[in-house]
Design an enzyme around this catalytic site. Structure first.
Site, PDB file in Angstrom:
ATOM      1  N   ASP A  39       4.731   0.782  -4.341  1.00  0.00           N
ATOM      2  CA  ASP A  39       4.164   1.928  -5.043  1.00  0.00           C
ATOM      3  C   ASP A  39       5.232   2.581  -5.915  1.00  0.00           C
ATOM      4  O   ASP A  39       6.437   2.504  -5.608  1.00  0.00           O
ATOM      5  CB  ASP A  39       3.647   2.965  -4.046  1.00  0.00           C
ATOM      6  CG  ASP A  39       2.418   2.483  -3.301  1.00  0.00           C
ATOM      7  OD1 ASP A  39       1.689   1.640  -3.846  1.00  0.00           O
ATOM      8  OD2 ASP A  39       2.190   2.956  -2.166  1.00  0.00           O
ATOM      9  N   TYR A  67      10.657  -1.071   6.445  1.00  0.00           N
ATOM     10  CA  TYR A  67      10.734   0.147   5.631  1.00  0.00           C
ATOM     11  C   TYR A  67      11.391   1.269   6.430  1.00  0.00           C
ATOM     12  O   TYR A  67      11.243   1.343   7.653  1.00  0.00           O
ATOM     13  CB  TYR A  67       9.342   0.642   5.248  1.00  0.00           C
ATOM     14  CG  TYR A  67       8.492  -0.326   4.459  1.00  0.00           C
ATOM     15  CD1 TYR A  67       8.431  -0.252   3.065  1.00  0.00           C
ATOM     16  CD2 TYR A  67       7.734  -1.301   5.100  1.00  0.00           C
ATOM     17  CE1 TYR A  67       7.634  -1.130   2.341  1.00  0.00           C
ATOM     18  CE2 TYR A  67       6.937  -2.182   4.386  1.00  0.00           C
ATOM     19  CZ  TYR A  67       6.900  -2.088   3.005  1.00  0.00           C
ATOM     20  OH  TYR A  67       6.113  -2.973   2.293  1.00  0.00           O
ATOM     21  N   ASP A  81      -0.044   9.974   0.193  1.00  0.00           N
ATOM     22  CA  ASP A  81       1.397  10.132  -0.050  1.00  0.00           C
ATOM     23  C   ASP A  81       1.626  11.403  -0.856  1.00  0.00           C
ATOM     24  O   ASP A  81       0.678  12.135  -1.192  1.00  0.00           O
ATOM     25  CB  ASP A  81       2.016   8.894  -0.712  1.00  0.00           C
ATOM     26  CG  ASP A  81       1.492   8.630  -2.126  1.00  0.00           C
ATOM     27  OD1 ASP A  81       0.942   9.556  -2.753  1.00  0.00           O
ATOM     28  OD2 ASP A  81       1.648   7.495  -2.600  1.00  0.00           O
ATOM     29  N   ARG A 179       1.526   4.146   3.977  1.00  0.00           N
ATOM     30  CA  ARG A 179       0.772   5.370   3.720  1.00  0.00           C
ATOM     31  C   ARG A 179      -0.376   5.520   4.716  1.00  0.00           C
ATOM     32  O   ARG A 179      -0.673   6.616   5.180  1.00  0.00           O
ATOM     33  CB  ARG A 179       0.170   5.336   2.305  1.00  0.00           C
ATOM     34  CG  ARG A 179       1.146   5.629   1.201  1.00  0.00           C
ATOM     35  CD  ARG A 179       0.442   5.566  -0.132  1.00  0.00           C
ATOM     36  NE  ARG A 179      -0.021   4.218  -0.453  1.00  0.00           N
ATOM     37  CZ  ARG A 179      -0.890   3.943  -1.423  1.00  0.00           C
ATOM     38  NH1 ARG A 179      -1.425   4.922  -2.124  1.00  0.00           N
ATOM     39  NH2 ARG A 179      -1.236   2.698  -1.669  1.00  0.00           N
TER      40      ARG A 179
END
Length: 311
Positions: A39, A67, A81, A179
């Site tokens: 993203d 992540y 988000d 997310r």
């Protein structure tokens, strides 16, 4: 012709497509692709293939990802988000640390996840995020994903804003939306949640330690050569000179392992085959007593061709 992988440290605010466009200019070729979208808000590892190495990208997309992220509890947003408008708030004073850890544990392992409605998943030929931006309400189907690790490093409370920020590490299967994890954790705790920061640190065997910023790559185009990239990504098979010749012409050789045996190569998870000089010759799949090429990188010609499967 330049071929290989570039491990990019994607900057915040850039789309993955933006990075590909920049890499096309830096590498001087149109044949550039990436292995898994990040993203715009996210930073970190974006694996980019150049020329022949774009053939490896399909085998990288399905690898596990890792992540680091920050999840804010107490606020829900339209995008799950920080880029989206806040749609709901809830007080977090009653959310205990034990409840947080229990919620994280419930979202670890094999789970069913509904992707964010503003994901790039196509709905009747159109990206979900495009439908949402046009005012349509989008409901996506759940899908199985695996969360190998969901670890909380810090819990930070902001009494004034009445939110809780969690610093976490997530190691997950391909297709997982971080997310959505933030959203689902917040919903399970009854206060809502969204992602405020996301950085990808690993894609399969490729890590942030290997990554370079676009500014660094403009100074020196650091390319992971094809053979080195494949060695890290797949099981390896060393070929004799005779086997190298056979495979170079798309012919079969003896299998590396029996079908179903540990280490047996398949079309979806092939082995990387190397000539005696270390050159990447082909990707192989074991089939019965034979191994057949899935993809041949013809020595000397610099061209890659999909090999015709032999009966």
């Amino acid at each position: 012709m330049l071929s290989g992988l570039v491990i990019v440290d994607k900057p915040q605010g850039w789309t993955s497509h933006d990075v590909v466009g920049r890499m096309r200019r830096l590498a001087g070729t149109r044949k550039v692709g990436h292995a898994g979208t990040l993203d715009p808000m996210a930073t970190g590892v974006l694996v980019v293939g150049i020329n022949k190495a774009t053939r490896l990208l399909t085998y990288i997309v399905g690898t596990s990802k890792t992540y680091t992220a920050t999840i804010r509890l107490g606020q829900s947003t339209v995008t799950d988000d920080a880029e989206g408008e806040v749609t709901a708030t809830a007080g977090t004073s009653g959310v205990s640390e034990q409840a947080i850890y229990d919620g994280v544990a419930a979202l670890t392992g094999d789970i069913q996840q509904v992707p964010s409605s503003v994901s790039a998943i196509k709905v009747n030929g159109e990206r979900a995020y495009a439908r949402v931006r046009s005012g349509e309400e989008v409901q996506l189907a759940s899908r199985p994903v695996t969360i190998h690790r969901f670890e909380v490093h810090a819990i930070r409370r902001d009494p004034e804003a009445d939110v809780v920020d969690l610093d976490v590490t997530v190691e997950c299967s391909s297709g997982t939306y971080i997310r959505a994890l933030a959203r689902d954790l917040g919903n399970a705790l009854g206060v809502g949640g969204h992602l405020t920061a996301l950085r990808r640190t690993h894609v399969g065997p490729y890590s942030l330690d290997q990554a370079r910023t676009l500014e660094q790559l403009a100074q020196e185009l650091n390319v992971l050569e094809m053979s080195e990239a494949a060695r890290a990504l797949m099981p390896n098979r060393e070929l004799s000179a005779e086997e190298t010749t056979e495979i170079s012409f798309g012919r079969r050789i003896a299998a590396g392992a029996a079908p179903g045996a540990p280490g047996a190569a398949t079309a979806e998870h092939p082995a990387a085959a190397f000539a005696p000089d270390g050159t990447l010759v082909a990707l192989l799949a074991d089939a019965g007593s034979y191994a057949k090429p899935v993809l041949v990188f013809a020595p000397g010609s610099g061209a890659a061709a999909t090999a015709a499967a032999e009966d």
